[in-house]
Design an enzyme around this catalytic site. Structure first.
Site, PDB file in Angstrom:
ATOM      1  N   CYS A 149       0.838  -1.197   0.000  1.00  9.39           N
ATOM      2  CA  CYS A 149       0.000   0.000   0.000  1.00  9.39           C
ATOM      3  C   CYS A 149       0.872   1.245   0.000  1.00  9.39           C
ATOM      4  O   CYS A 149       1.254   1.754   1.051  1.00  9.39           O
ATOM      5  CB  CYS A 149      -0.915  -0.003   1.221  1.00  9.39           C
ATOM      6  SG  CYS A 149      -1.973   1.442   1.347  1.00  9.39           S
ATOM      7  N   GLU A 187      -5.304  -7.688  -3.469  1.00 11.27           N
ATOM      8  CA  GLU A 187      -5.648  -7.865  -2.055  1.00 11.27           C
ATOM      9  C   GLU A 187      -4.703  -7.040  -1.209  1.00 11.27           C
ATOM     10  O   GLU A 187      -3.553  -6.819  -1.580  1.00 11.27           O
ATOM     11  CB  GLU A 187      -5.626  -9.345  -1.651  1.00 11.27           C
ATOM     12  CG  GLU A 187      -4.302 -10.052  -1.733  1.00 11.27           C
ATOM     13  CD  GLU A 187      -3.433  -9.855  -0.496  1.00 11.27           C
ATOM     14  OE1 GLU A 187      -3.976  -9.491   0.555  1.00 11.27           O
ATOM     15  OE2 GLU A 187      -2.217 -10.036  -0.609  1.00 11.27           O
ATOM     16  N   ARG A 232      -8.364 -12.777  10.856  1.00 10.23           N
ATOM     17  CA  ARG A 232      -7.606 -11.965   9.900  1.00 10.23           C
ATOM     18  C   ARG A 232      -8.573 -11.370   8.885  1.00 10.23           C
ATOM     19  O   ARG A 232      -9.526 -12.031   8.470  1.00 10.23           O
ATOM     20  CB  ARG A 232      -6.573 -12.830   9.182  1.00 10.23           C
ATOM     21  CG  ARG A 232      -5.490 -12.075   8.437  1.00 10.23           C
ATOM     22  CD  ARG A 232      -4.536 -13.058   7.775  1.00 10.23           C
ATOM     23  NE  ARG A 232      -3.341 -12.408   7.293  1.00 10.23           N
ATOM     24  CZ  ARG A 232      -2.209 -12.311   7.973  1.00 10.23           C
ATOM     25  NH1 ARG A 232      -2.133 -12.824   9.195  1.00 10.23           N
ATOM     26  NH2 ARG A 232      -1.151 -11.710   7.459  1.00 10.23           N
ATOM     27  N   ARG A 234      -8.838  -9.258   5.080  1.00  9.80           N
ATOM     28  CA  ARG A 234      -8.155  -8.808   3.870  1.00  9.80           C
ATOM     29  C   ARG A 234      -9.139  -8.015   3.023  1.00  9.80           C
ATOM     30  O   ARG A 234     -10.315  -8.378   2.890  1.00  9.80           O
ATOM     31  CB  ARG A 234      -7.612  -9.982   3.043  1.00  9.80           C
ATOM     32  CG  ARG A 234      -6.649 -10.873   3.749  1.00  9.80           C
ATOM     33  CD  ARG A 234      -5.461 -10.148   4.331  1.00  9.80           C
ATOM     34  NE  ARG A 234      -4.569  -9.583   3.329  1.00  9.80           N
ATOM     35  CZ  ARG A 234      -3.446  -8.943   3.617  1.00  9.80           C
ATOM     36  NH1 ARG A 234      -3.087  -8.785   4.889  1.00  9.80           N
ATOM     37  NH2 ARG A 234      -2.681  -8.445   2.666  1.00  9.80           N
TER      38      ARG A 234
END
Length: 426
Positions: A149, A187, A232, A234
């Site tokens: 990112c 992702e 988790r 995503r």
């Protein structure tokens, strides 16, 4: 608390309903859904009775049965993956029936992991900036990758493809431009949604649109709903070439929640207990303190003086900081794994032994098969596993891609049937 009842902690019940803990507290305080209180600790908890109330109030719509997203590929579908890491996404896609023609990764240890486990994969090691993808134009169905990112200048106007130069997302977009796949899948971490006030994600969507792709609304997928014993999340971004008429549907969530016991013991996920392997250790004083934390507990379960010693200045700050001095319970999904299992603020302590999870336990929690070996030093292996997409989550996304491609080829009648390699797992 009745030991014969099915009991859910506040956090477990929030995960089950796919709402936040704050929402549950608000419902409790308003009387919409009253929590029960433990007589000793005053902690909120819930039972099957509250679950039935949720169904009656239509607060959510739980699946009664196991959800299967399985679909068989009608053709040999091909894929190129960038930023492949240790292969969590690639392996899940392979299990769903996709065939990789190229995987790119910069890290040498991760590349050695890919080559060791899949000698037949075309692993291209090095900087993605040096790869020319033009020879694959029109020959690959899927381009995927977990691009880092990186923000790029937005400055209040809709900047395009050329303005993203110098970022790794630009390289992902360049691959899409040169290959022209039917679908591309990105992702990333949940934080991309709010990065730079949402401008980073908006810029990415604009660029893919400029390249001739319609972008679906990005979606957060919680791994615990896709056969992964880990909390988790995503962010998944799906873009479909604008001339393609088929629709993509995200995988249906499964209300069966797997726990740490399912990860490390023989059961529904694995057919044997976790193999013995090396692992990091806590410093002596840290171990003495964590010895006092019960399974499912964290720093607030320590005596106040030890809380102050362990937390230091953080003791006086706001927020729950529930990941600190955290010992995972056998009967809950693990918290999100990090790249370093012994670092402060993200302790993931074994339920019975006062130690971090071993390398193979880490891999189990990420649903890697036991025969998937990791290269490099112990710290590098932890890093590769911690950065990976859980394999089972990737497989469920892969089934959605296969379903989309089946429809795509059925509508467009683009190719003749070919022999399908059906040696994938479900």
């Amino acid at each position: 608390m009745n030991p014969k009842e099915d009991v859910y902690t506040l956090e477990q019940f929030a995960d089950l309903l796919s709402v936040s803990k704050e929402t549950l507290r608000r419902w409790d305080n308003s009387g919409k859904l009253k929590a029960r209180r433990d007589s000793m600790s005053d902690y909120r908890y819930y039972t099957a009775k509250e679950l039935a109330i949720c169904e009656q109030l239509e607060l959510y719509f739980p699946e009664k049965n196991h959800v299967s997203n399985y679909v068989s590929p009608d053709y040999n579908y091909t894929s190129i993956e960038l930023f492949a890491g240790a292969g969590g996404l690639a392996l899940g896609f392979e299990f769903a029936g996709l065939h990789h023609v190229l995987l790119n990764e910069f890290d040498k240890d991760a590349c050695n992991t890919l080559r060791k486990n899949r000698p037949n994969w075309n692993v291209v090691e090095g900087d993605v900036r040096g790869i020319d993808f033009s020879s694959y134009k029109g020959k690959v169905d899927v381009v995927s990758g977990g691009f880092p990112c990186q923000a790029f200048s937005y400055a209040g106007k809709k900047l395009g493809f050329e303005d993203a130069r110098g970022t790794l997302f630009f390289e992902f977009a360049r691959a899409v431009k040169e290959i022209q796949p039917k679908i591309c899948i990105g992702e990333n971490v949940r934080g991309l949604l709010s990065h730079d006030g949402g401008k980073t994600l908006e810029g990415m969507v604009n660029i893919l649109n400029e390249l001739g792709y319609r972008v679906l609304a990005p979606k957060i997928l919680k791994a615990i709903y896709y056969n992964v014993p880990q909390k988790r999340e995503r962010l998944v971004i799906v873009a479909i070439r604008k001339d393609i008429k088929a629709d993509f549907y995200y995988p249906e969530p499964n209300r069966k929640i797997y726990t740490l016991r399912d990860a490390l013991k023989k059961g529904g996920l694995f057919d044997c207990d976790v193999p013995i392997s090396e692992g990091q250790k806590y410093p002596a004083r840290k171990k003495e303190i964590l010895d006092l934390v019960p399974p499912g507990g964290y720093w607030r379960d320590l005596p106040v003086e030890l809380q102050k010693e362990f937390m230091k200045k953080s003791f006086y700050l706001g927020g729950g900081k529930t990941g600190m001095a955290r010992r995972i319970s056998w009967d809950e999904p693990c918290l999100t794994l990090t790249c370093a299992p012994a670092q402060k603020q993200t302790e993931r302590c074994h339920p019975d032994e006062t130690r971090p999870f071993t390398v193979r336990e880490y891999a189990r929690i990420q649903t890697f098969p036991d025969d998937w070996e990791f290269s490099g030093s112990m710290s590098q292996q932890y890093k590769q596993i911690g950065n990976a997409v859980p394999v089972n989550l990737a497989q469920e996304i892969g089934f959605s891609i296969v379903r989309f491609l089946n429809e795509c080829y059925a509508i467009e009648n683009l190719i003749k049937p070919r022999v399908v390699n059906s040696s994938f797992r479900y």
